[in-house]
Design a protein around this motif. Structure first.
Motif, PDB file in Angstrom:
ATOM      1  N   UNK A   1       0.850  -1.203   0.000  1.00  0.00           N
ATOM      2  CA  UNK A   1       0.000   0.000   0.000  1.00  0.00           C
ATOM      3  C   UNK A   1       0.879   1.245   0.000  1.00  0.00           C
ATOM      4  N   UNK A   2       1.931   1.210   0.824  1.00  0.00           N
ATOM      5  CA  UNK A   2       2.833   2.369   0.903  1.00  0.00           C
ATOM      6  C   UNK A   2       3.496   2.616  -0.453  1.00  0.00           C
ATOM      7  N   UNK A   3       3.793   1.530  -1.165  1.00  0.00           N
ATOM      8  CA  UNK A   3       4.478   1.676  -2.459  1.00  0.00           C
ATOM      9  C   UNK A   3       3.544   2.258  -3.519  1.00  0.00           C
ATOM     10  N   UNK A   4       2.227   2.133  -3.296  1.00  0.00           N
ATOM     11  CA  UNK A   4       1.286   2.532  -4.357  1.00  0.00           C
ATOM     12  C   UNK A   4       0.560   3.850  -4.111  1.00  0.00           C
TER      13      UNK A   4
ATOM     14  N   UNK B   1      19.082   3.674   1.656  1.00  0.00           N
ATOM     15  CA  UNK B   1      17.752   3.376   1.090  1.00  0.00           C
ATOM     16  C   UNK B   1      17.882   2.727  -0.293  1.00  0.00           C
ATOM     17  N   UNK B   2      18.817   3.230  -1.088  1.00  0.00           N
ATOM     18  CA  UNK B   2      18.981   2.702  -2.444  1.00  0.00           C
ATOM     19  C   UNK B   2      19.344   1.209  -2.410  1.00  0.00           C
ATOM     20  N   UNK B   3      20.248   0.847  -1.494  1.00  0.00           N
ATOM     21  CA  UNK B   3      20.652  -0.573  -1.403  1.00  0.00           C
ATOM     22  C   UNK B   3      19.566  -1.422  -0.722  1.00  0.00           C
TER      23      UNK B   3
ATOM     24  N   UNK C   1       1.970  12.299   2.161  1.00  0.00           N
ATOM     25  CA  UNK C   1       2.469  11.885   3.480  1.00  0.00           C
ATOM     26  C   UNK C   1       1.856  10.543   3.866  1.00  0.00           C
ATOM     27  N   UNK C   2       2.682   9.692   4.470  1.00  0.00           N
ATOM     28  CA  UNK C   2       2.175   8.428   5.027  1.00  0.00           C
ATOM     29  C   UNK C   2       2.401   8.502   6.538  1.00  0.00           C
TER      30      UNK C   2
ATOM     31  N   UNK D   1      10.797   7.219  -1.424  1.00  0.00           N
ATOM     32  CA  UNK D   1      11.751   8.239  -0.980  1.00  0.00           C
ATOM     33  C   UNK D   1      11.256   9.668  -1.187  1.00  0.00           C
ATOM     34  N   UNK D   2      10.340   9.837  -2.139  1.00  0.00           N
ATOM     35  CA  UNK D   2       9.871  11.199  -2.437  1.00  0.00           C
ATOM     36  C   UNK D   2       8.737  11.637  -1.508  1.00  0.00           C
TER      37      UNK D   2
END
Ligand code: 13P
Ligand code: SF4
Length: 324
Positions: A57-60, A310-312, A65-66, A83-84
């Motif tokens: 859900x967070x990804x979509x 975060x990227x890794x 703001x979450x 990240x945005x």
């Protein structure tokens, strides 16, 4: 007219929920809550779910703001996938004893002892540990992810030893398993299950794979000491889905007790009995209604993950989401 204290409390809770919903709209905030959150927070949230469902859900979401009502590693996962977006947690001190059982330095040392091994880590880990991992898993998909790896792969699995033992049994794979545990689930023992089932002989049994009894429950199913047709090892989302299709009217639930609110709400005709009523995660309960309201008012407690970490860390999470 004199209101009873119960009616007054209900009025205060309704007023709180209205304010939370109004602020969430004004702030363009999505409120997500894990299945172990207190009832008022589950009831006010946009989504309630297990750690895998909440990651998806967070990804979509398209909200800016979450607000993550859960423990810190879950909010961090949401931030890594978004990240945005701004991710807030009502109390940044809400940790997890299981996530604390392995550090990035410990994992690097373990990897150095097993060069070339594939690292599979439960999502209950800090971002820096995920950044050192090849795959993440949740309780809902751990066996599927491990089953998808090459037959001859050497696997480092962590940090939950009970989930590791469960995955080894289900997949038939041998792995090196980190000896971490969750203090809440480790405290649910086979004797709790047996005593509760003796009192509720017709109940269906749902056991979270992090429980101290999960691998023993599987053994007891094989020996006939537990009813194999009525015993299910499930993540928290799996418990909700199983209860929707089960013909049973009574369930013994071996996990954190916040789960019972979600299950009772979905299926009010059924009876849910905790295998151990003391299985309460103090970290989850650090997220209180007052802190949620304060978080929305002030927009404080932003979750920050350094971009290079975060990227890794995103790589093993996205591999997991791709497998299912
Ligand atoms: P689920 O993945 O089943 O939601 O569990 C998360 C957790 O922290 C268990 O204690
Ligand atoms: Fe962590 Fe255990 Fe609490 Fe889940 S129940 S958040 S694994 S301490």
């Amino acid at each position: 007219m004199v209101l009873s204290s119960q009616a007054r409390a209900a009025g205060i809770e309704e007023e709180w929920a209205r304010t939370v919903r109004r602020l969430a709209d004004e702030r363009d905030a999505l409120i997500v809550a894990h299945n172990y959150q207190v009832p008022a927070i589950q009831d006010v949230a946009d989504h309630v779910g297990d750690s895998l469902e909440l990651s998806r859900i967070a990804a979509e979401t398209d909200r800016s703001t979450i607000v993550f009502c859960g423990v810190h590693f879950m909010a961090e996962t949401a931030k890594i996938l978004n990240p945005q977006r701004r991710v807030l947690i009502p109390d940044p001190g809400a940790g997890c004893s299981l996530a604390a059982s392995i550090t990035a330095d410990q994992l690097r040392a373990w990897k150095a002892e097993h060069p070339g091994a594939i690292v599979v880590m439960y999502v209950n880990t800090d971002a820096a540990v995920k950044a050192e991992s090849d795959y993440c898993v949740t309780s809902a998909n751990a066996a599927k992810v491990v089953g998808s790896l090459p037959e001859d792969a050497e696997i480092l699995f962590g940090p939950d030893m009970f989930l590791g033992a469960y995955v080894e049994r289900v997949t038939g794979r041998r792995m090196h398993v980190w000896m971490g545990e969750c203090h809440v689930h480790a405290g649910i023992r086979p004797s709790d299950i047996q005593a509760t089932l003796t009192a509720h002989p017709d109940a269906e049994l749902h056991v979270h794979p992090e429980c101290g009894c999960s691998s023993q429950c599987m053994y007891m199913m094989a020996t006939g000491d537990l009813p194999a047709d009525r015993t299910f090892v499930l993540g928290t989302g799996g418990m909700v889905r199983r209860a929707r299709v089960s013909a049973a009217r009574e369930f013994v639930v071996a996990t954190e007790t916040g789960m019972l609110h979600r299950l009772r709400k979905e299926n009010p005709q059924a009876t849910y009995v905790p295998a151990n009523p003391d299985a309460v995660c103090g970290y989850m309960k650090m997220i209180t209604p007052a802190k949620l309201l304060e978080c929305l008012r002030t927009m404080r407690h932003e979750v920050v993950v350094p971009p290079e970490v975060a990227e890794r860390a995103r790589v093993p999470i996205e591999r997991m989401l791709a497998i299912g």
